[in-house]
Design a protein around this motif. Structure first.
Motif, PDB file in Angstrom:
ATOM      1  N   VAL A  22       0.955  -1.593   0.135  1.00 51.48           N
ATOM      2  CA  VAL A  22       0.082  -0.377   0.502  1.00 51.48           C
ATOM      3  C   VAL A  22       0.792   1.470  -0.079  1.00 51.48           C
ATOM      4  O   VAL A  22       2.047   1.402   0.772  1.00 51.48           O
ATOM      5  CB  VAL A  22      -1.131  -0.211   1.369  1.00 51.48           C
ATOM      6  N   THR A  23       0.287   2.507  -0.382  1.00 54.25           N
ATOM      7  CA  THR A  23       1.229   3.517  -0.267  1.00 54.25           C
ATOM      8  C   THR A  23       1.009   4.707   0.796  1.00 54.25           C
ATOM      9  O   THR A  23      -0.274   4.551   0.689  1.00 54.25           O
ATOM     10  CB  THR A  23       0.421   4.253  -1.577  1.00 54.25           C
ATOM     11  N   VAL A  24       2.039   4.604   0.903  1.00 58.27           N
ATOM     12  CA  VAL A  24       1.860   5.302   2.549  1.00 58.27           C
ATOM     13  C   VAL A  24       1.414   7.056   2.429  1.00 58.27           C
ATOM     14  O   VAL A  24       2.597   8.259   1.263  1.00 58.27           O
ATOM     15  CB  VAL A  24       2.887   5.486   3.158  1.00 58.27           C
ATOM     16  N   PRO A  25       0.169   7.572   2.653  1.00 60.58           N
ATOM     17  CA  PRO A  25      -0.512   8.996   2.605  1.00 60.58           C
ATOM     18  C   PRO A  25       0.723   9.601   2.884  1.00 60.58           C
ATOM     19  O   PRO A  25       1.141   9.786   4.007  1.00 60.58           O
ATOM     20  CB  PRO A  25      -0.895   9.167   2.643  1.00 60.58           C
ATOM     21  N   ILE A  30      -4.345  18.143   9.614  1.00 60.69           N
ATOM     22  CA  ILE A  30      -4.658  16.789  10.855  1.00 60.69           C
ATOM     23  C   ILE A  30      -4.591  15.972  10.074  1.00 60.69           C
ATOM     24  O   ILE A  30      -5.446  15.407   9.538  1.00 60.69           O
ATOM     25  CB  ILE A  30      -5.993  17.805  11.563  1.00 60.69           C
ATOM     26  N   GLN A  31      -3.999  14.554  11.019  1.00 63.17           N
ATOM     27  CA  GLN A  31      -4.043  13.296  10.900  1.00 63.17           C
ATOM     28  C   GLN A  31      -3.851  13.070  12.532  1.00 63.17           C
ATOM     29  O   GLN A  31      -3.558  13.013  13.365  1.00 63.17           O
ATOM     30  CB  GLN A  31      -2.648  13.093   9.547  1.00 63.17           C
ATOM     31  N   ALA A  32      -4.633  11.457  12.495  1.00 56.27           N
ATOM     32  CA  ALA A  32      -4.743  11.302  13.501  1.00 56.27           C
ATOM     33  C   ALA A  32      -4.067   9.492  13.171  1.00 56.27           C
ATOM     34  O   ALA A  32      -4.083   9.023  12.334  1.00 56.27           O
ATOM     35  CB  ALA A  32      -6.307  10.609  13.737  1.00 56.27           C
ATOM     36  N   GLN A  33      -3.447   9.103  14.204  1.00 53.62           N
ATOM     37  CA  GLN A  33      -2.544   7.121  13.965  1.00 53.62           C
ATOM     38  C   GLN A  33      -2.990   6.628  15.305  1.00 53.62           C
ATOM     39  O   GLN A  33      -2.403   7.634  16.004  1.00 53.62           O
ATOM     40  CB  GLN A  33      -1.368   7.207  13.738  1.00 53.62           C
ATOM     41  N   GLY A  34      -4.253   5.708  15.563  1.00 50.41           N
ATOM     42  CA  GLY A  34      -4.332   5.528  16.753  1.00 50.41           C
ATOM     43  C   GLY A  34      -4.841   6.232  17.725  1.00 50.41           C
ATOM     44  O   GLY A  34      -5.125   7.209  17.849  1.00 50.41           O
ATOM     45  N   ASP A  35      -3.922   6.650  18.991  1.00 47.41           N
ATOM     46  CA  ASP A  35      -4.279   7.486  20.146  1.00 47.41           C
ATOM     47  C   ASP A  35      -3.460   8.559  19.793  1.00 47.41           C
ATOM     48  O   ASP A  35      -2.749   9.350  20.870  1.00 47.41           O
ATOM     49  CB  ASP A  35      -4.054   7.088  20.985  1.00 47.41           C
ATOM     50  N   TYR A 108       7.637  10.770   8.249  1.00 48.24           N
ATOM     51  CA  TYR A 108       6.577  10.155   9.057  1.00 48.24           C
ATOM     52  C   TYR A 108       6.571   9.188  10.509  1.00 48.24           C
ATOM     53  O   TYR A 108       7.001   9.105  11.067  1.00 48.24           O
ATOM     54  CB  TYR A 108       7.137   8.190   7.998  1.00 48.24           C
ATOM     55  N   LEU A 109       5.207   8.329  10.630  1.00 46.29           N
ATOM     56  CA  LEU A 109       5.290   8.317  11.526  1.00 46.29           C
ATOM     57  C   LEU A 109       4.408   5.954  11.420  1.00 46.29           C
ATOM     58  O   LEU A 109       3.764   6.309  10.899  1.00 46.29           O
ATOM     59  CB  LEU A 109       3.993   8.312  12.789  1.00 46.29           C
ATOM     60  N   VAL A 110       5.363   6.352  11.950  1.00 47.17           N
ATOM     61  CA  VAL A 110       4.838   4.542  12.077  1.00 47.17           C
ATOM     62  C   VAL A 110       5.130   3.831  13.396  1.00 47.17           C
ATOM     63  O   VAL A 110       5.331   4.071  14.143  1.00 47.17           O
ATOM     64  CB  VAL A 110       6.040   3.294  11.566  1.00 47.17           C
ATOM     65  N   GLY A 116       2.226   3.284   8.236  1.00 43.38           N
ATOM     66  CA  GLY A 116       2.755   4.724   8.615  1.00 43.38           C
ATOM     67  C   GLY A 116       1.774   5.246   7.434  1.00 43.38           C
ATOM     68  O   GLY A 116       0.646   5.341   7.296  1.00 43.38           O
ATOM     69  N   SER A 117       2.138   6.694   8.087  1.00 44.61           N
ATOM     70  CA  SER A 117       1.253   8.280   7.697  1.00 44.61           C
ATOM     71  C   SER A 117       2.756   8.772   7.524  1.00 44.61           C
ATOM     72  O   SER A 117       3.667   8.972   8.504  1.00 44.61           O
ATOM     73  CB  SER A 117       0.466   8.764   8.712  1.00 44.61           C
ATOM     74  N   GLY A 118       2.273   9.611   5.965  1.00 46.77           N
ATOM     75  CA  GLY A 118       3.803  10.722   6.178  1.00 46.77           C
ATOM     76  C   GLY A 118       2.827  11.845   6.715  1.00 46.77           C
ATOM     77  O   GLY A 118       1.796  12.083   6.310  1.00 46.77           O
ATOM     78  N   VAL A 119       4.214  12.928   6.838  1.00 48.21           N
ATOM     79  CA  VAL A 119       3.495  14.510   7.928  1.00 48.21           C
ATOM     80  C   VAL A 119       4.176  15.106   6.655  1.00 48.21           C
ATOM     81  O   VAL A 119       5.454  15.043   6.172  1.00 48.21           O
ATOM     82  CB  VAL A 119       4.111  14.502   8.881  1.00 48.21           C
TER      83      VAL A 119
END
Length: 144
Positions: A22-25, A30-35, A108-110, A116-119
């Motif tokens: 999957v491509t990591v956006p 504003i974005q969330a990853q879990g908590d 990136y947050l892993v 993963g999510s990109g900032v």
């Protein structure tokens, strides 16, 4: 960047159920990853940071921002060397802030469960999420 590339580059890993092709956006907002919630600093007037001496470069192996409940599932910030710096020396009126960071290239947050999510490049505050508690508890932190 695909998740497999991000994992290979960072040396981190995620759980087997996640699709590695999957491509990591990379998100510029504003974005969330879990908590965790990542918020552009320009949307927050009440975050004060202190001097340049308190900022550290994000090292090649990343920075673990927080671990989930029970010490599991770390949220790790990774970036190309020289493109991102971070600090925990700030004041956030909510008391939920964990770190601030500035990046000139995508960072990136892993996370093992979320992938993963990109900032996008910018200045950011990372906060724990909160939810409305019941009765006298008031607001409580979301624990991943």
């Amino acid at each position: 960047m695909k998740l497999a590339e991000l994992l290979n580059w960072s040396g981190l890993d995620v759980l087997d159920h996640l699709e590695r092709e999957v491509t990591v956006p990379v998100v510029d907002g504003i974005q969330a990853q879990g908590d965790l919630i990542v918020i552009p600093l320009n949307l927050l007037g009440a975050v004060n940071t202190w001097g340049r001496d308190y900022w550290l470069p994000v090292p090649a192996d990343g920075v673990e921002l927080v671990r989930g409940e029970g010490g599991n599932n770390p949220h790790t910030l990774v970036a190309d060397t020289g493109t991102c710096r971070w600090s925990t020396n700030f004041r956030d009126r909510t008391g939920l802030g964990i770190a601030v960071f500035e990046n000139t290239e995508p960072a990136y947050l892993v996370h093992p469960e979320h992938g993963g999510s990109g900032v996008a490049p910018g200045s950011w505050l990372v906060r724990r999420q909160q939810e409305r508690g019941i009765g006298p508890r008031g607001n409580v932190m979301v624990c991943d």
